[in-house]
Design a protein around this motif. Structure first.
Motif, PDB file in Angstrom:
ATOM      1  N   ALA A  13       0.839  -1.210   0.000  1.00 38.95           N
ATOM      2  CA  ALA A  13       0.000   0.000   0.000  1.00 38.95           C
ATOM      3  C   ALA A  13       0.865   1.247   0.000  1.00 38.95           C
ATOM      4  CB  ALA A  13      -0.909  -0.022   1.232  1.00 38.95           C
ATOM      5  N   THR A  16       2.339   1.573  -3.436  1.00 36.45           N
ATOM      6  CA  THR A  16       1.312   1.996  -4.406  1.00 36.45           C
ATOM      7  C   THR A  16       0.970   3.470  -4.254  1.00 36.45           C
ATOM      8  OG1 THR A  16       0.404  -0.250  -4.379  1.00 36.45           O
ATOM      9  CG2 THR A  16      -1.010   1.506  -5.244  1.00 36.45           C
ATOM     10  N   ALA A  17       0.840   3.923  -2.997  1.00 35.37           N
ATOM     11  CA  ALA A  17       0.536   5.335  -2.760  1.00 35.37           C
ATOM     12  C   ALA A  17       1.647   6.234  -3.291  1.00 35.37           C
ATOM     13  CB  ALA A  17       0.322   5.576  -1.276  1.00 35.37           C
ATOM     14  N   VAL A  20       1.425   6.226  -7.076  1.00 34.33           N
ATOM     15  CA  VAL A  20       0.304   7.026  -7.591  1.00 34.33           C
ATOM     16  C   VAL A  20       0.620   8.509  -7.502  1.00 34.33           C
ATOM     17  CG1 VAL A  20      -2.093   7.691  -7.160  1.00 34.33           C
ATOM     18  CG2 VAL A  20      -1.431   5.275  -7.156  1.00 34.33           C
ATOM     19  N   VAL A  21       1.176   8.902  -6.333  1.00 32.73           N
ATOM     20  CA  VAL A  21       1.521  10.323  -6.172  1.00 32.73           C
ATOM     21  C   VAL A  21       2.594  10.718  -7.179  1.00 32.73           C
ATOM     22  CG1 VAL A  21       2.540  12.009  -4.606  1.00 32.73           C
ATOM     23  CG2 VAL A  21       0.835  10.403  -3.767  1.00 32.73           C
TER      24      VAL A  21
END
Length: 632
Positions: A13, A16-17, A20-21
């Motif tokens: 997670a 992934t965060a 994405v950012v």
């Protein structure tokens, strides 16, 4: 325990965060850059409109209508391009209220200008004025675009600053999360491992989640529990083994003490009294006794006891076999634990009256022969363990061997005394008894001479009596010297020199000793026999040889060899009967046979002296018994 995401899920997670950012920031930056490039292209295209306007003003005045029409069409195309944009170039007008207002104004003025130019071409001056006004509007449009581009650029810079701040915050957050999610659990695990290494096997980790570290903590707890259980089991086994080793050591010590007691005890009473003390201590008994059994095993006589009341010692000093359970007949004798019960026909009342509740009877056997019995008394119920049973049997066997050893030693001592007495009797018979017999005969001859009045025979008998008395006196002194012979050193040389010195002092005959070779010293018992043989040979020289000189030669290697040479008259050994009592050959042969040596006499009755040779076997220096060879 509450359910939490696993560590892999948390890390996924977080990744992934961050992805994405990062993708969003990169996409936004690319989009803004694309827009800025499009705005720049729009500025260039607006600049082309200014150039085209000036060209159209000039073309209206100087060029053909067709050329002017092409320029008008190109101007329309540029305006339409600014309105619609071109993603492929890219070209975009950063629309805002100002840019849109200026664009609409430009379109309106261009339509009016084109309509006027189509209806009535203006003059040069008018065309230039209206063209300048139109260009001024285009400049305002370009300036509005540039303002909008400047805003986008400022926004991009601000976004980049925000991304830097976000990167810093993300790094800090990543380190914090790494500490909380990874480093802190690892540190806790390391600390727990260190405590386990220090021996704190009760260390446990709190399982806060069911993620990987939670599973690892649970596994660590299971491992620590297994280690603690193994350590406890090992400690228990070590304690049991230590107790077993201590018990074995106690048994070995008890057996060693019994063996040492057997070696040190000089009598049966001392042996049994010491054994009673040892067996009572080992068995933890309240009292103990050893009873000796006669050859027929009909009676048991109390040899030693400890802890028994005096009245019981007196009353059970002699117990008839079979009258009590502790005095067992030989055919049924075995180790037994006997509880003391009231009104038993096979039990004497003395144990019960003394307060004993259990008696242990241990027969002492040697080669199926019952020698004695060991009795242990307890004032409590007693159950015998297997190891105690084996220990008592071993101690009983040691006691039986020790008793038999004492008996064998006594028999050996008695046999040695008898043999030595026989040798002494032979020596007395050989010397003093024969001299006394000779003196008796001379006394009878003296009586006859006195009765006849024969002075010459009388004087001769007196002379013979004097000589016989002197010889008897010398024989007695020589025997006393022989009986007092002892070996003080390991080497026999000193004793031989002392013997030769006494011989010279008694006879006045010079005697010499020649030692050669090197070898191990002889045992004391062998040295004694050798010295007696040498002394007997010297005695024969004194009595019969008439020698002027004696030489004793000793060789140590390869085997011990003793030679006694004299330069006397000599004799023929073949003419001397084996039972002759005049030269001591029988006694020398007996002593040589006792040590397994070979005795040989080399002599001739021709005045060249005699030589007595004694050769010992190679094992004589080891003190081992050997078969006695025949003497020649």
């Amino acid at each position: 325990m509450r359910h939490r995401p696993t560590l892999s899920t948390k890390l996924l997670a977080m990744g992934t965060a961050f992805l994405v950012v990062a993708l969003a920031s990169i996409g936004f930056t690319l989009w803004v850059t694309w827009k800025l490039e499009g705005g720049a292209a729009a500025v260039n295209e607006a600049g082309r409109l200014r150039m085209n306007m000036l060209r159209m003003v000039l073309a209206q005045q100087e060029e053909s209508p067709e050329k002017f029409a092409q320029l008008v069409q190109g101007f329309d195309t540029s305006l339409e391009l600014l309105r619609t944009g071109d993603p492929a170039r890219p070209l975009f007008v950063p629309w805002s209220d100002a840019t849109r207002a200026h664009y609409h104004e430009i379109v309106r003025e261009w339509r009016a200008l084109r309509a006027d130019w189509s209806a009535q071409p203006p003059g040069r001056r008018e065309a230039l004025q209206r063209g300048d006004a139109f260009v001024t509007e285009l400049d305002a449009f370009v300036q509005a675009i540039e303002v909008q581009i400047a805003r986008w650029t400022a926004g991009l810079h601000l976004f980049q600053l925000m991304m830097v701040a976000l990167a810093i915050a993300a790094a800090v957050a990543f380190m914090a999360l790494s500490y909380l999610l990874v480093l802190n659990p690892v540190m806790r695990l390391q600390q727990a491992l260190a405590r386990v290494q220090r021996g704190e096997l009760g260390t446990r980790l709190e399982v806060e989640a069911d993620d990987e570290f939670g599973q690892l903590a649970a596994g660590f707890n299971r491992m620590a529990h297994a280690l603690q259980a193994s350590h406890r089991d090992l400690e228990r086994k070590v304690r049991e083994k230590t107790a077993s080793v201590e018990l074995q050591n106690q048994r070995l010590a008890a057996l060693y003490q019994v063996s040492a007691l057997a070696a040190e005890a000089g009598s049966l009473e001392a042996l049994t009294q010491g054994f009673v003390q040892q067996v009572r201590s080992v068995a933890g008994a309240d009292a103990a006794a050893v009873r000796w059994s006669d050859v027929a095993n009909e009676r048991y006589v109390l040899l030693a006891s400890e802890g028994l009341p005096p009245s019981m010692v007196e009353e059970e000093h002699c117990v008839v076999a079979g009258s009590c359970e502790c005095g067992q007949p030989p055919e049924t004798a075995r180790m037994r634990v006997i509880p003391i019960v009231a009104h038993s026909a096979m039990q004497l009342p003395h144990c019960r009256e003394a307060g004993f509740q259990t008696v242990v009877s241990v027969p002492v056997r040697l080669h199926q022969r019952l020698l004695a019995e060991v009795t242990l008394f307890f004032r409590r119920p007693f159950a015998m363990a297997d190891d105690t049973h084996e220990l008592l049997e071993s101690m009983a066997r040691h006691l039986a061997s020790s008793m038999e050893g004492l008996r064998a030693t006594a028999l050996e001592r008695e046999a040695a005394v008898a043999a030595e007495r026989g040798l002494i009797a032979r020596e007395l018979h050989d010397s003093i008894a024969q001299s006394l017999a000779f003196l008796k005969i001379q006394v009878q001859l003296l009586k006859g001479a006195v009765a006849r009045g024969d002075a010459a025979a009388r004087d001769a008998s007196i002379e013979e009596l004097d000589t016989g008395v002197r010889e008897s006196y010398a024989d007695v002194r020589e025997l006393l010297v022989h009986f007092r012979t002892r070996t003080q050193d390991e080497d026999i040389e000193g004793a031989l020199r002392a013997t030769l010195s006494k011989f010279e002092h008694q006879t006045g005959v010079p005697a010499a000793l020649a030692m050669s070779g090197q070898g191990r010293p002889l045992p004391p018992d062998v040295q004694i026999q050798v010295l007696h043989i040498v002394q007997e040979a010297l005695s024969n020289v004194r009595k019969h040889a008439g020698a002027r000189r004696v030489l004793v030669r000793v060789e140590r290697h390869p085997r011990w060899r003793f030679e006694v040479h004299d330069d006397g008259r000599g004799f023929d050994p073949a003419t001397v009967p084996p039972d002759s009592l005049h030269v001591g050959l029988g006694i020398m042969r007996e002593r040589a046979e006792r040590i397994g040596a070979q005795l040989r006499i080399d002599s001739q009755a021709d005045g060249r002296g005699a030589c007595v040779v004694l050769e010992l076997p190679p094992s004589a220096a080891d003190g081992e018994p050997v078969d006695a060879p025949t003497a020649t």
